[in-house]
Scaffold this active site. Sequence first.
Site, PDB file in Angstrom:
ATOM      1  N   GLY A 150     -39.758  16.265  13.416  1.00  0.00           N
ATOM      2  CA  GLY A 150     -38.661  16.361  14.401  1.00  0.00           C
ATOM      3  C   GLY A 150     -38.284  15.073  14.831  1.00  0.00           C
ATOM      4  O   GLY A 150     -38.704  13.982  14.405  1.00  0.00           O
ATOM      5  N   ILE A 152     -39.778  13.214  17.289  1.00  0.00           N
ATOM      6  CA  ILE A 152     -41.085  12.301  17.519  1.00  0.00           C
ATOM      7  C   ILE A 152     -41.757  12.134  16.204  1.00  0.00           C
ATOM      8  O   ILE A 152     -42.083  11.054  15.917  1.00  0.00           O
ATOM      9  CB  ILE A 152     -42.090  12.927  18.600  1.00  0.00           C
ATOM     10  N   SER A 171     -43.167  20.556   7.359  1.00  0.00           N
ATOM     11  CA  SER A 171     -42.546  21.025   8.583  1.00  0.00           C
ATOM     12  C   SER A 171     -42.118  22.512   7.911  1.00  0.00           C
ATOM     13  O   SER A 171     -42.006  22.555   6.549  1.00  0.00           O
ATOM     14  CB  SER A 171     -41.314  20.129   8.886  1.00  0.00           C
ATOM     15  N   THR A 173     -38.926  23.205   7.281  1.00  0.00           N
ATOM     16  CA  THR A 173     -38.034  23.255   6.201  1.00  0.00           C
ATOM     17  C   THR A 173     -38.009  21.777   5.698  1.00  0.00           C
ATOM     18  O   THR A 173     -38.495  20.919   6.374  1.00  0.00           O
ATOM     19  CB  THR A 173     -36.435  23.471   6.812  1.00  0.00           C
ATOM     20  N   ARG A 229     -49.789  19.107  20.666  1.00  0.00           N
ATOM     21  CA  ARG A 229     -50.558  19.744  21.914  1.00  0.00           C
ATOM     22  C   ARG A 229     -51.952  20.167  21.342  1.00  0.00           C
ATOM     23  O   ARG A 229     -52.326  20.216  20.090  1.00  0.00           O
ATOM     24  CB  ARG A 229     -49.800  21.189  22.007  1.00  0.00           C
ATOM     25  N   GLU A 258     -56.780  21.164  28.775  1.00  0.00           N
ATOM     26  CA  GLU A 258     -56.935  20.088  29.665  1.00  0.00           C
ATOM     27  C   GLU A 258     -56.927  20.416  31.143  1.00  0.00           C
ATOM     28  O   GLU A 258     -56.466  21.453  31.578  1.00  0.00           O
ATOM     29  CB  GLU A 258     -55.384  19.387  29.452  1.00  0.00           C
ATOM     30  N   HIS A 276     -53.724  12.686  27.850  1.00  0.00           N
ATOM     31  CA  HIS A 276     -52.047  13.089  27.913  1.00  0.00           C
ATOM     32  C   HIS A 276     -51.233  12.489  28.444  1.00  0.00           C
ATOM     33  O   HIS A 276     -50.544  12.644  29.389  1.00  0.00           O
ATOM     34  CB  HIS A 276     -51.925  14.605  28.533  1.00  0.00           C
TER      35      HIS A 276
HETATM   36  O1  LIG Z   1     -46.350  16.464  26.649  1.00  0.00           O
HETATM   37  C1  LIG Z   1     -45.574  15.960  27.117  1.00  0.00           C
HETATM   38  C2  LIG Z   1     -44.223  16.747  27.287  1.00  0.00           C
HETATM   39  O2  LIG Z   1     -43.883  17.741  26.635  1.00  0.00           O
HETATM   40  O3  LIG Z   1     -43.113  16.089  27.522  1.00  0.00           O
END
Ligand SMILES: O=CC(=O)O
Length: 310
Positions: A150, A152, A171, A173, A229, A258, A276
């Site tokens: 995506g 990122i 991914s 697709t 995550r 976390e 994070h």
């Molecule tokens: O983890 C961070 C976000 O989802 O922006």
Amino acid sequence: MYSYLEQELQSRFNLFKLWQQPPSKIPEFLKSNQRTIKAVVSNARVGADAQLIDSLPNLEIVASFSVGFDKIDLKRCEEKGIRVTNTPDVLTDDVADLGIALILAVLRKICPCDGFVRSGKWKDGDFGIVTFPCFLLQFSSKPVGIVGLGRIGSAIAKRAQAFGCSISYHSRTQKPLKHYKYYDNIVDLAKNCSILVVACSLTDETRHIVNREVIDALGPRGILINVGRGAHVDEPELVSALLEGRLAGAGLDVYEDEPEVPDPLLRLDNVLLLPHVGSDTVETCNSMADLVLANLEAHFNSRPLPTPVI
Ligand SMILES: O=CC(=O)O
């Protein structure tokens, strides 16, 4: 609560500081303000669960200071006609930068090297020879596998490409991208790369997508990087693979529970642990805050939401 966001919320809205309440006082606090509160501003860690949503009968919008919304009960919001917004795009570069920083730091053992200099041990001999006879690994030209291409994931791919790395991805697709190899199976992706980067969003399908089979496919010379995550990875499996030498190393910005981090990870120097902080630069946090505010302003002025989730 990010201070700039707090300041702006305070100056533009009637702000209830739920985060300043001790946990035992939260139900009472919500009850006494339940008729007045129309919006919840949340973030990736807290989200908005059914209990919070149900306790606010006049809630109209949940605006998250995050791109991820896995902790927001979207189904409940949808049922109740509550809008949800997030902060995509503005944080993409920072998270991708941090992904690359994790790769470099793990492969080149940047944190142990820093500790070595600070400890004064350099005077007794060189780092590589004395402390880690095993390896320092090169990044340039390594095959990189990305889970989730995506916003990122694509930004990480672009950066890794500049390091001369070959890029493959898994991914839902296949994308029309000639230069990136697609695997419809994450195990095959892991088998064919040295660095596996998790950058997808957390859904029922991607929970524990990195399991024992994937870790074993990545193998004892493989590195796992997670900027998605914590729950994407089966954490106990990751820990045992690292302890048993079935995986070379890991760079983690996120964890299943976390701020709890599995204890054994704290003692491993082939693991880099971040709290994070993927999008935590002043520039990006200001842009995220502006997006939260823009969504709230748009909602309360009956304009289209800039970044709606639902
Ligand atoms: O983890 C961070 C976000 O989802 O922006």
